[in-house]
Enzyme design. Structure first.
Site, PDB file in Angstrom:
ATOM      1  N   TRP A 103       2.069   2.426  -6.922  1.00 35.09           N
ATOM      2  CA  TRP A 103       1.589   1.049  -6.773  1.00 35.09           C
ATOM      3  C   TRP A 103       0.960   0.562  -8.060  1.00 35.09           C
ATOM      4  O   TRP A 103       1.141  -0.588  -8.467  1.00 35.09           O
ATOM      5  CB  TRP A 103       0.607   0.943  -5.607  1.00 35.09           C
ATOM      6  CG  TRP A 103       1.260   1.212  -4.287  1.00 35.09           C
ATOM      7  CD1 TRP A 103       1.019   2.267  -3.446  1.00 35.09           C
ATOM      8  CD2 TRP A 103       2.285   0.429  -3.642  1.00 35.09           C
ATOM      9  NE1 TRP A 103       1.835   2.189  -2.345  1.00 35.09           N
ATOM     10  CE2 TRP A 103       2.614   1.075  -2.438  1.00 35.09           C
ATOM     11  CE3 TRP A 103       2.955  -0.740  -3.982  1.00 35.09           C
ATOM     12  CZ2 TRP A 103       3.589   0.574  -1.563  1.00 35.09           C
ATOM     13  CZ3 TRP A 103       3.923  -1.239  -3.117  1.00 35.09           C
ATOM     14  CH2 TRP A 103       4.225  -0.579  -1.927  1.00 35.09           C
ATOM     15  N   ASP A 173      -7.170  -2.530  -6.840  1.00 37.25           N
ATOM     16  CA  ASP A 173      -6.260  -2.581  -5.703  1.00 37.25           C
ATOM     17  C   ASP A 173      -6.771  -1.569  -4.681  1.00 37.25           C
ATOM     18  O   ASP A 173      -6.657  -0.364  -4.875  1.00 37.25           O
ATOM     19  CB  ASP A 173      -4.831  -2.220  -6.147  1.00 37.25           C
ATOM     20  CG  ASP A 173      -3.861  -2.136  -4.964  1.00 37.25           C
ATOM     21  OD1 ASP A 173      -4.283  -2.368  -3.814  1.00 37.25           O
ATOM     22  OD2 ASP A 173      -2.668  -1.837  -5.206  1.00 37.25           O
ATOM     23  N   LYS A 197      -3.046  -1.606   6.107  1.00 39.70           N
ATOM     24  CA  LYS A 197      -3.308  -0.175   6.139  1.00 39.70           C
ATOM     25  C   LYS A 197      -4.609   0.130   6.864  1.00 39.70           C
ATOM     26  O   LYS A 197      -4.622   0.863   7.817  1.00 39.70           O
ATOM     27  CB  LYS A 197      -3.303   0.395   4.730  1.00 39.70           C
ATOM     28  CG  LYS A 197      -1.878   0.706   4.303  1.00 39.70           C
ATOM     29  CD  LYS A 197      -1.575   0.394   2.899  1.00 39.70           C
ATOM     30  CE  LYS A 197      -0.062   0.491   2.662  1.00 39.70           C
ATOM     31  NZ  LYS A 197       0.318  -0.136   1.408  1.00 39.70           N
TER      32      LYS A 197
HETATM   33  C1  LIG Z   1       0.901  -0.668   0.435  1.00 39.73           C
HETATM   34  C2  LIG Z   1       0.276  -0.874  -0.860  1.00 39.73           C
HETATM   35  C3  LIG Z   1       0.580  -1.984  -1.652  1.00 39.73           C
HETATM   36  C4  LIG Z   1       1.618  -3.018  -1.261  1.00 39.73           C
HETATM   37  O1  LIG Z   1       1.146  -3.805  -0.251  1.00 39.73           O
HETATM   38  P1  LIG Z   1       1.979  -5.055   0.329  1.00 39.73           P
HETATM   39  O2  LIG Z   1       0.965  -5.701   1.213  1.00 39.73           O
HETATM   40  O3  LIG Z   1       3.149  -4.501   1.068  1.00 39.73           O
HETATM   41  O4  LIG Z   1       2.386  -5.919  -0.791  1.00 39.73           O
HETATM   42  C5  LIG Z   1      -0.087  -2.115  -2.866  1.00 39.73           C
HETATM   43  N1  LIG Z   1      -0.993  -1.230  -3.250  1.00 39.73           N
HETATM   44  C6  LIG Z   1      -1.307  -0.132  -2.535  1.00 39.73           C
HETATM   45  C7  LIG Z   1      -2.329   0.827  -3.026  1.00 39.73           C
HETATM   46  C8  LIG Z   1      -0.681   0.076  -1.304  1.00 39.73           C
HETATM   47  O5  LIG Z   1      -0.994   1.153  -0.573  1.00 39.73           O
END
Ligand SMILES: *Cc1c(COP(=O)(O)O)cnc(C)c1O
Length: 362
Positions: A103, A173, A197
């Site tokens: 990511w 993030d 998540k």
């Molecule tokens: C799942 C995830 C993403 C992507 O998320 P989306 O909402 O599908 O764009 C980005 N960063 C991390 C750390 C993730 O686990």
């Protein structure tokens, strides 16, 4: 009541059962309004209370000061990979990125379209099996910001404390560990996280931004990509993901009722501890993929078996037993148990029991 299975999915992921039940009760007619939350105007009185209530509860959970704005946007964390550099890279047009997984790599790719990107640290040549240490970072004091990924969903690593970046704004993030514990928001310039998540259903990206950074957002940006527009519009510049924000609000209440984020952190440490303890005491049959123990994630526990054949068998048998989502990410293989806030301790104990039997029989 239909039986719920043990859902180890990495995302969209398990939600608290109490939240689902409350949503079920309110499904047809929200609090006697005669309509569901999905059917009402996002600018009406009832929804306004839901939306503002969710923000207020989030601010309570994290002690977010008034000098930060909270946004509920769409486009997932993935759109933030672009919005962050588009808005924050000026005036210096350079930023530091710490590369700790897939990511982070995607975030970096988008940043490169906007300006100069310095990879301030990377463990790619170690297959992202650990996090770069503070002394390994090559930070540029003139960078517009430093970007890092607090929990690496695919590789199973997680920061316990934020990297030290001096006066440069820290951007995080936090998609896969937001609200797993209390963090000090004041250390950050911006935090973003996809909801699906650890916070709610898909459809929302939460953004917490320090207000002084809004000055960097140029009027020449496309309207929807401009943080300032969303802050001025209180996240209602266009129609938000109304139902997803409503469910997030219920999750925030669930966390508050549980005793807040310190309590949640205790529970998360206990839950992950049960699984890691067993992995470490399995005589090498199960091997954690993270090479430095302090870097192990409390959210995504990644491990391998002696062979890929056994991993296949493991996944097949767990599926039969009613455990779902244990297959590792397709890019890395192995096994991944995602055990977010809502995942119950008894599900982890059941997995460990299964792992003991599997080892004995194979
Ligand atoms: C799942 C995830 C993403 C992507 O998320 P989306 O909402 O599908 O764009 C980005 N960063 C991390 C750390 C993730 O686990």
């Amino acid at each position: 009541m239909t039986n719920r299975i043990y859902n180890f999915s990495a995302g969209p992921a398990i939600l608290p059962e109490d939240v689902l039940k409350e949503a079920q009760e309110d499904m047809i007619s929200y609090k006697g309004s005669g309509m569901s939350v999905m059917e009402m105007s996002h600018r009406g009185k009832i929804y306004d209370a839901i939306f503002k209530g969710a923000e207020a509860d989030l601010r309570k959970l994290l002690d977010i000061n008034d000098n930060y704005s909270v946004l509920f946007l769409q486009g997932g964390a993935t759109l933030q990979f672009s919005m962050v550099p588009l808005n924050l890279m000026p005036p210096n047009n350079k930023a530091d990125y710490i590369l700790t997984g897939s990511w982070a790599k995607k975030a970096l790719k988008e940043a490169k379209r906007v300006g100069a990107v310095n990879v301030a640290g990377s463990t790619e040549d170690e297959k992202f099996g650990r996090l770069p240490k503070q002394e390994e970072l090559k930070l540029d004091p003139g960078a517009s910001y430093v970007h890092f990924t607090s929990n690496n969903t695919i590789f199973g690593t997680q920061y316990i404390t934020e990297p030290e970046v001096g006066n440069v704004p820290l951007v995080c993030d936090a998609s896969s560990d937001m609200l797993h514990k209390k963090i000090d928001v004041n250390k950050y310039g911006l935090i973003y996280a996809g909801a699906q998540k650890n916070m709610g259903p898909a459809g929302v990206a939460l953004v917490i931004i320090r207000k002084d950074l809004l000055e960097r957002s140029s009027d020449s940006l496309h309207t929807y990509l401009n943080y300032k527009v969303h802050v001025d519009g209180e996240s209602l510049y266009n129609t938000p993901a109304t139902y997803s924000v409503y469910i997030m609000g219920l999750v925030f209440k669930w966390l508050l009722n549980l005793g807040g984020l310190d309590k949640m952190y205790e529970m998360n440490k206990e839950k992950a501890g049960i699984l890691y303890d067993y992995i470490d005491n399995s005589d090498g049959y199960y091997k954690g993929t993270v090479t430095v123990k302090e870097d192990r994630s409390l959210m995504n526990v990644t491990f391998r078996l002696p062979s890929e054949e056994l991993e296949k068998k493991f996944v097949a048998e767990t599926t039969e037993k009613g455990f779902s989502g244990l297959k590792g990410h397709r890019s890395v293989g192995g096994i991944r148990a995602s055990i977010y806030n809502a995942f119950p301790k008894k599900g982890i104990e059941a997995l460990v029991e299964f792992m003991k039997d599997f080892k004995k029989n194979n």
